[in-house]
Design an enzyme around this catalytic site. Structure first.
Site, PDB file in Angstrom:
ATOM      1  N   LYS A 186       0.822  -1.216   0.000  1.00 19.38           N
ATOM      2  CA  LYS A 186       0.000   0.000   0.000  1.00 19.38           C
ATOM      3  C   LYS A 186       0.852   1.260   0.000  1.00 19.38           C
ATOM      4  CE  LYS A 186      -4.349  -2.050   1.121  1.00 19.38           C
ATOM      5  NZ  LYS A 186      -5.444  -2.314   2.038  1.00 19.38           N
TER       6      LYS A 186
ATOM      7  N   ARG B 293      -3.575 -10.103   4.609  1.00 21.91           N
ATOM      8  CA  ARG B 293      -3.986 -10.190   3.200  1.00 21.91           C
ATOM      9  C   ARG B 293      -2.829  -9.664   2.353  1.00 21.91           C
ATOM     10  NH1 ARG B 293      -5.912  -6.908  -0.643  1.00 21.91           N
ATOM     11  NH2 ARG B 293      -7.522  -7.691  -2.040  1.00 21.91           N
TER      12      ARG B 293
HETATM   13  N1  PMM Z   1      -7.393  -3.999   0.511  1.00 26.97           N
HETATM   14  C1  PMM Z   1      -7.669  -4.023  -0.801  1.00 26.97           C
HETATM   15  C2  PMM Z   1      -8.754  -4.762  -1.288  1.00 26.97           C
HETATM   16  N2  PMM Z   1      -9.540  -5.468  -0.453  1.00 26.97           N
HETATM   17  N3  PMM Z   1     -10.068  -6.166   1.724  1.00 26.97           N
HETATM   18  C3  PMM Z   1      -9.828  -6.147   3.041  1.00 26.97           C
HETATM   19  N4  PMM Z   1     -10.624  -6.825   3.897  1.00 26.97           N
HETATM   20  N5  PMM Z   1      -8.785  -5.433   3.579  1.00 26.97           N
HETATM   21  C4  PMM Z   1      -7.949  -4.712   2.784  1.00 26.97           C
HETATM   22  O1  PMM Z   1      -7.027  -4.072   3.324  1.00 26.97           O
HETATM   23  C5  PMM Z   1      -8.177  -4.699   1.376  1.00 26.97           C
HETATM   24  C6  PMM Z   1      -9.272  -5.461   0.878  1.00 26.97           C
HETATM   25  C7  PMM Z   1      -6.824  -3.234  -1.757  1.00 26.97           C
HETATM   26  O2  PMM Z   1      -5.744  -3.952  -2.233  1.00 26.97           O
HETATM   27  P1  PMM Z   1      -5.666  -4.639  -3.709  1.00 26.97           P
HETATM   28  O3  PMM Z   1      -6.124  -3.611  -4.735  1.00 26.97           O
HETATM   29  O4  PMM Z   1      -4.266  -5.020  -3.872  1.00 26.97           O
HETATM   30  O5  PMM Z   1      -6.577  -5.824  -3.698  1.00 26.97           O
END
Ligand code: PMM
Length: 266
Positions: free
Chosen positions: A205, A241
């Site tokens: 991030k 995650r």
């Molecule tokens: N971050 C992203 C997408 N989905 N879901 C949860 N529960 N927590 C998060 O921090 C989160 C998420 C954004 O990241 P990406 O675009 O790499 O999927």
């Protein structure tokens, strides 16, 4: 939890896995790398991302979930805010509904979560992906995120979701400045103490680049991601995650081994 984004525009891996075979290969690789859960998403939630239709989102994720279910026993999580997509994903084999809107996107979302009986991740986001990074402001970020999550727990319980199905996530990067993200990371023990499994998503991030300008490219943020996720694990979060499953699993194994090592006798 390994991330599989089947989107042309996710912030760190957008476009890489839009081809169904490439997405399945990536998913199986993450399982081999040590993922216990795979989080499959068909709509980017990056700041300013364009929304995707329900039909398009389903077409991206449902065949992948079904193919993965046929090949692996890994727990599958569907990253969606749309109840209809969650329903189709659970029917295809997903066991977790990861909702970055904490069941706020559609009025029927809490009822659908109860009906599906799956686990549900309630994540905090200030505003929506189109506006969330404009000028996020809080009086007390930790207190407000905690109050929001507890209020969403009450909504889910009132709709009939079992308490033991709920997860909480402070939503790193979703309507937060660097200072907000750091305050939430430092407060993870407080979120863990609420008694629900906590999911932490700090992988690649932007806040990492704000701390280290060499991390301008999303794939140059592995070190910062590991630091955040190790801190989360030390605080007792239930899952992290991540995009880089192999490296994260290795870091967690080493951290656990150090924690389990006997005290020196001298
Ligand atoms: N971050 C992203 C997408 N989905 N879901 C949860 N529960 N927590 C998060 O921090 C989160 C998420 C954004 O990241 P990406 O675009 O790499 O999927």
């Amino acid at each position: 939890m390994g991330v599989v984004n089947v989107t042309p525009d996710s912030f760190s891996d957008g476009g890489q896995f839009i081809d169904p075979d490439a997405a399945l290969d990536q998913a199986l690789k993450l399982v081999a790398d040590g993922a216990d859960i795979l989080d499959i998403g068909g709509e980017s939630t990056r700041p300013g991302a364009t929304p995707v239709s329900e039909a398009e989102e389903m077409a991206r994720v449902v065949p992948l979930i079904a193919a993965l279910r046929a090949r692996s026993a890994v727990t599958i999580s569907i990253d969606t805010m749309k109840p209809a997509v969650a329903r189709a994903a659970v029917a295809a084999g997903a066991g977790i509904w990861n909702d970055v809107t904490a069941l706020r996107h559609a009025p029927e979302a809490p009822d659908v979560a109860a009906e599906l009986g799956c686990e549900v991740v309630l994540m905090h986001m200030l505003g929506d992906p189109g506006t969330m990074q404009a000028a996020p402001t809080y009086g007390d970020v930790v207190g407000e995120v905690e109050a929001f999550l507890l209020a969403r727990v009450e909504v889910a319980l009132a709709a009939g979701v079992s308490r033991d199905r709920l997860w909480l996530d402070p939503g790193i990067g979703f309507g937060k400045t660097l200072a907000h993200n750091l305050a939430l990371l430092a407060a993870l023990p407080r979120f863990v103490a609420l008694g629900f499994p906590v999911l932490l998503g700090a992988s690649r991030k932007r806040f990492i680049a704000a701390l280290d300008c060499r991390g301008e490219a999303a794939d140059a943020r592995l070190g910062g991601s590991l630091a955040a996720h190790l801190a989360g694990a030390a605080a007792g979060v239930a899952a992290v995650r991540v995009h880089d499953v192999f490296e994260t699993a290795q870091a967690l194994v080493v951290q656990e081994a150090i924690q389990a090592a006997p005290e020196p006798r001298t």
